[in-house]
Design an enzyme around this catalytic site. Structure first.
Site, PDB file in Angstrom:
ATOM      1  N   LYS A  68       0.845  -1.207   0.000  1.00 25.16           N
ATOM      2  CA  LYS A  68       0.000   0.000   0.000  1.00 25.16           C
ATOM      3  C   LYS A  68       0.876   1.251   0.000  1.00 25.16           C
ATOM      4  CE  LYS A  68      -3.723   2.087   2.703  1.00 25.16           C
ATOM      5  NZ  LYS A  68      -5.084   1.725   2.343  1.00 25.16           N
ATOM      6  N   LEU A  95      -9.151   2.911   2.129  1.00 23.69           N
ATOM      7  CA  LEU A  95      -8.689   3.707   3.270  1.00 23.69           C
ATOM      8  C   LEU A  95      -7.390   4.402   2.885  1.00 23.69           C
ATOM      9  CD1 LEU A  95      -9.128   1.534   6.489  1.00 23.69           C
ATOM     10  CD2 LEU A  95     -10.275   3.676   5.922  1.00 23.69           C
ATOM     11  N   HIS A 112     -19.492  11.227   2.604  1.00 23.14           N
ATOM     12  CA  HIS A 112     -20.041   9.911   2.941  1.00 23.14           C
ATOM     13  C   HIS A 112     -21.566   9.999   2.950  1.00 23.14           C
ATOM     14  CE1 HIS A 112     -19.987   5.901   4.651  1.00 23.14           C
ATOM     15  NE2 HIS A 112     -20.943   6.307   5.476  1.00 23.14           N
TER      16      HIS A 112
END
Ligand code: GRF
Length: 190
Positions: A68, A95, A112
């Site tokens: 990542k 994330l 969101h």
């Protein structure tokens, strides 16, 4: 804040929020400059939207990196090259990790589709309908290391259309487009 901050939009899907933000910038309603669209899904429709309006895209798959960190470093290299000052997440289904959080402290914003802290994570609209709430909504917030946990910048309520996910989703998207552009306008006009 003075000047017109350069920002990148990160998205994994349709990109209707990217489109709304871009249109608001073009209309002079948001005092920023969109310089890049980053996606982890090279087939996502947001790539076509970005190309159509002449914004650069960075479409790379995290799975083609060893970690990542390595993926985020490649993204960061591009952001640095283009002097990006803010990261705007709009349906980016990952994330954010240490590399980007460290490089952009308090400079990463997300939207969101619920009234956080209710219904964080995936399929917030499905979660709300499943729970049977009558009112849900939209939250714009700063991003930290958690899942939809950062400090809240703005919220708006949306009434659920009972038993009709499609209509509820339409209402939520319309409110998202308005709330995201309004929040960025306020943030960058300070
Ligand atoms: C939006 O509902 C956003 O809140 C969520 O993902 C969706 C993205 O929609 N995080 P779009 O790609 O901007 O149309």
């Amino acid at each position: 804040m003075t000047g017109t901050p350069k920002f990148a939009v990160f998205a994994s899907g349709s990109g209707s929020n990217f489109q709304a933000i871009h249109d608001a910038v073009k209309a002079g309603k948001v005092p920023g400059q969109a310089v890049l669209v980053v996606t982890d899904k090279p087939d996502a429709f947001v790539v076509e939207r970005a190309k159509k309006v002449g914004i650069k895209t960075l479409a790379i798959k995290p799975s083609s990196f060893s970690s990542k960190q390595a993926y985020e470093q490649a993204v960061l290299d591009k952001l640095s090259e283009l002097k990006v000052e803010w990261i705007i997440l709009a349906g980016y289904m990952r994330l954010i990790g240490d590399v980007l959080l460290g490089a952009y402290p308090n400079r990463i914003i997300n939207i969101h589709p619920s009234l956080l802290p209710s219904f964080p994570g995936k399929d917030a609209i499905g979660q709300a309908m499943e729970h049977g709430v009558k009112v849900t909504g939209v939250t714009v917030h700063y991003v930290d290391a958690g899942m939809d946990t950062g400090p809240i910048l703005a919220q708006a309520a949306v009434e659920v259309v009972s038993g009709n996910r499609e209509k509820t989703e339409e209402r939520i998207h319309a409110v998202e487009h308005e709330l995201y552009t309004k929040t960025l306008q306020q943030l960058w006009s300070r």
